[in-house]
Design a protein around this motif. Sequence first.
Motif, PDB file in Angstrom:
ATOM      1  N   VAL A 240       0.909  -1.379   0.124  1.00 42.15           N
ATOM      2  CA  VAL A 240      -0.150  -0.031   0.149  1.00 42.15           C
ATOM      3  C   VAL A 240       0.914   1.212   0.208  1.00 42.15           C
ATOM      4  O   VAL A 240       0.560   2.366  -0.937  1.00 42.15           O
ATOM      5  N   ASN A 242       3.986   1.669  -1.278  1.00 42.70           N
ATOM      6  CA  ASN A 242       4.668   1.962  -2.509  1.00 42.70           C
ATOM      7  C   ASN A 242       3.557   2.263  -3.505  1.00 42.70           C
ATOM      8  O   ASN A 242       3.776   3.435  -4.177  1.00 42.70           O
ATOM      9  N   VAL A 243       2.225   1.969  -3.512  1.00 40.81           N
ATOM     10  CA  VAL A 243       1.181   2.356  -4.261  1.00 40.81           C
ATOM     11  C   VAL A 243       0.892   3.904  -4.079  1.00 40.81           C
ATOM     12  O   VAL A 243       1.023   4.688  -5.065  1.00 40.81           O
ATOM     13  N   ALA A 244       0.801   4.253  -2.631  1.00 43.13           N
ATOM     14  CA  ALA A 244       0.553   5.624  -2.345  1.00 43.13           C
ATOM     15  C   ALA A 244       1.562   6.421  -2.734  1.00 43.13           C
ATOM     16  O   ALA A 244       1.309   7.802  -3.400  1.00 43.13           O
ATOM     17  N   LYS A 246       4.195   6.254  -5.146  1.00 39.68           N
ATOM     18  CA  LYS A 246       4.332   6.344  -6.594  1.00 39.68           C
ATOM     19  C   LYS A 246       2.728   7.067  -7.296  1.00 39.68           C
ATOM     20  O   LYS A 246       3.056   7.726  -8.367  1.00 39.68           O
TER      21      LYS A 246
ATOM     22  N   GLY B 223       1.669   2.913  -9.291  1.00 41.80           N
ATOM     23  CA  GLY B 223       1.132   4.000  -8.953  1.00 41.80           C
ATOM     24  C   GLY B 223       1.366   5.253  -9.750  1.00 41.80           C
ATOM     25  O   GLY B 223       0.496   5.952 -10.068  1.00 41.80           O
ATOM     26  N   ARG B 224       2.471   5.077 -10.385  1.00 38.70           N
ATOM     27  CA  ARG B 224       2.894   6.520 -11.251  1.00 38.70           C
ATOM     28  C   ARG B 224       2.396   6.261 -12.582  1.00 38.70           C
ATOM     29  O   ARG B 224       2.574   7.050 -13.384  1.00 38.70           O
ATOM     30  N   VAL B 240      -6.465  -0.926  -1.203  1.00 38.17           N
ATOM     31  CA  VAL B 240      -5.317  -0.234  -2.174  1.00 38.17           C
ATOM     32  C   VAL B 240      -5.983   0.814  -2.831  1.00 38.17           C
ATOM     33  O   VAL B 240      -5.522   2.099  -3.102  1.00 38.17           O
ATOM     34  N   VAL B 243      -7.076   3.892  -1.063  1.00 38.66           N
ATOM     35  CA  VAL B 243      -5.624   4.836  -0.534  1.00 38.66           C
ATOM     36  C   VAL B 243      -5.404   5.412  -2.029  1.00 38.66           C
ATOM     37  O   VAL B 243      -4.708   6.578  -2.004  1.00 38.66           O
ATOM     38  N   THR B 247      -5.019   9.353  -2.148  1.00 36.27           N
ATOM     39  CA  THR B 247      -3.951  10.008  -2.243  1.00 36.27           C
ATOM     40  C   THR B 247      -3.670  10.814  -3.483  1.00 36.27           C
ATOM     41  O   THR B 247      -3.259  12.109  -3.497  1.00 36.27           O
TER      42      THR B 247
END
Lengths: 348, 348
Positions: A240, A242-244, A246, B223-224, B240, B243, B247
Motif C-alpha cells: 500500500v 508503494n502504491v501511495a 508512486k 502507482g505512477r 489499495v 488509498v 492520495t
Amino acid sequence: MSETDGAFKNKTVIAVDAMGGDFAPREIVYGAVLAARDFGIAVQLVGPPEIVQQELQRHKTDGLAISIIPASEVIAMDEKPGRAIVKKKDSSIVVTTRQVSSGAADGMVAAGSTGAAAVAAQLELGRIANVFRSAIACSIPTSGDNPAMLIDVGANAECDARQLLQFGQMGSLVYTVLHHTQRPRVGILNLGSEETKGTELVREAYKLMQAQSDLNFIGFVEGRDFPMGKVDVVVTDGFVGNVALKTAEGIAKMIKLMLKQELLASWPGKIGAAIAKGSFDRVEKRTNYAQYGGALLVGVKGVCVIAHGGSTHTAIKNAIRVAVDMANAKIIEKIEKTFSLATAGSAS
Amino acid sequence: MSETDGAFKNKTVIAVDAMGGDFAPREIVYGAVLAARDFGIAVQLVGPPEIVQQELQRHKTDGLAISIIPASEVIAMDEKPGRAIVKKKDSSIVVTTRQVSSGAADGMVAAGSTGAAAVAAQLELGRIANVFRSAIACSIPTSGDNPAMLIDVGANAECDARQLLQFGQMGSLVYTVLHHTQRPRVGILNLGSEETKGTELVREAYKLMQAQSDLNFIGFVEGRDFPMGKVDVVVTDGFVGNVALKTAEGIAKMIKLMLKQELLASWPGKIGAAIAKGSFDRVEKRTNYAQYGGALLVGVKGVCVIAHGGSTHTAIKNAIRVAVDMANAKIIEKIEKTFSLATAGSAS
C-alpha cells in the motif's frame, strides 16, 4: 588524500556508492564533494578508483576529507537484487555497506536500485535486535510545514500487525531526528478514519499502537490526509505504501505537466508564466523529491540512505545530510534502546 | 407533471436521490433539471415532496420530464450505512434504489455517503448472476486523452484473485461504454511491474487475467503509471484502490494549494496568475472530479452512479449523464452475458 590525514579527524564519515543511479558516477561524486565541503564531514567514495578519481578531478577538493574505497564491480538497475548481491562480492554497493558494518563509516548513501541497496544492507548490516523486519521510510511533500513520512514503501509487500507497530515506533524516532519535532503524529493508513473500518491487519495494528504510550498515535488516516499535513508518520505495509508513494509522484508529475501544457497553449498563458516564474519555481522546489534526499532503510544495524535513481548532485548532497543527521543523532542506538526496553517490558 | 404525460414517452428514466450530498437538495435538484433539459431524459427526484417541490420552483421546468417520488426519511452522512438502510425503509436512498429494482427507472444517481448508497443498492438490486462481489469504479484524471478507471475503490477491503479478475472484466465493459474505446488496457496495480513482484493475490490475479482472451491485459502497473495515461482500467482491491484514489485527490489539492500560496505571495505571482487565468482554469477543469460525474457501483442488477458528497449541480448533471450512457448501452445485460458465457465456458 589519505584517511590518516588531519582532515579526517573527528569527522562523521559517510560511505557513498559512487556507481549507483542514473547519473553515476558524475552526479554522485559532485554531490559528495558538495557535502564534504558544506557539512564538514568525511566522504568515502566507493567504486573503481580510476573512474572515481577522474570524476574527482573535475572539482576543487583541497582540504576536503574525501577518500576512495576500491570496488571493482557494479550492479546494474535491471539485475535481480538478491542474486547480484550474493554473486558480486566486490560490487560498489556491497563494499559501501561493508564500510558501515565494519565501523569504518558512520553511515552510507546509495542511489539506483532500491531493491539492491536494501538487500545488500539487510545482508551485510543485519537487523537490530528484536526488530522483526526492516522497512523503507520515505518523505513526501505536504502543504504543511514538514513533509510526511511513509513507512514502509516497498521492503515488505505483506506485513503483520506487530511489524506495523514497529514501523510506527521506528518511524517516530527517525521523524523526530529529521524534523527536530517532539512526538510526531503517527497514523495508520486505512480506507476510512473510523475505528471499525478496514482490514483485520490495520484494526489489529490500531489496537497495538493505541496501547503504546510512547507513541503519539492519532488513529487511522486516509490517503487524502497526509498531503494536507494532518499526520507526520504514515504507517502502512510495503504494498500500500508503494502504491501511495508512486501515485503521489505520478499525480504531482501529471498536474505539473498539465499546467505546462495549458500555459504554453496560449499567449496569455506564456506571458503569465514568464512573469510568475518565481512562484512556479518555489512550487517546483517544494514538491521536488531531491530536497528530502531519499529514503531510509530503518531496522538494520547501520545508517542506510537510499537515494532516488534519478538523483542529481543536490539530491545526493541532501541524502548525505540525512545520513549525517541520523549518524550524529545515534539513531541506531535509539532504536536498539526502544526495542530492548520493549522486550524487557513484555517479559515482565 | 405526471409521468403519464407525453413528455415522459420513450425517455430514459433516471431516479435521483434529491436528499443526498453536502449541497442537497438545492444542487441535486438544479443538476437534475439541467440533465432533464440537456439530455432530453426523464428524471425522478426522490425525497419529501414539499422540499423537492420548493427547490423545483427555483427553475423553469416547463416541458421537462421531471417527477417527484415521495420518500419521508433521510440517511445522514454519519449514520452507519448497514443499520440505517435496514431501519429506514422509506429513506430517499432506499426509495431511489427501489425505483430501479422495480423497473420504474433505468438507472439511479445518489450523492453523499458512498457506503449507504452501496449498501442500499446491493440489498435492493442484488448481484448479477455469477458475479462474486460488486465493486466501485471511479474515474481519475490523467495526462492522456481519457481518464483512468480504478476498480475497486472501497467496496471490498479484502478480495481474492477471482474477484479481481471479474473487476477487470466488468471495468473493461464499463470503460468501453464511458469512453467509446475498444479494448481498453487493463492492468493490475502492484508495487512493481515485473511479473514476479508483489503479493500472492496480485500474482494469482495476473495468471487469471493473462488466460482471459477477451481482456486487453497489459500486466502489472504502478502507482505512477495511471496518472500518466499508461493504463485505462486499474484493477485493485478496495483497500489499495481507496488509498490510491484519496492520495491522488490529496496530492492534486496540495499542489493547487501550494500554487495558490506561492502565486499570492508576490506581486509578479499575482500579476502572472491574473494574465494566465485561462490556463489555470483549464487545469482546474481537467483535474476536477465533477467532470466525471461520480463512481459506478458495478456488479449489481441495475445502473447505480454514486456522486461525490460535495457534488454541485454540474457534478450531478454529469453523474446523470453517466447513468444515461450506461442504461442506453445496456451495460447490465452486457455484464450478465459476459458472466453467463464465462460460466458456460468453465463448465465445458
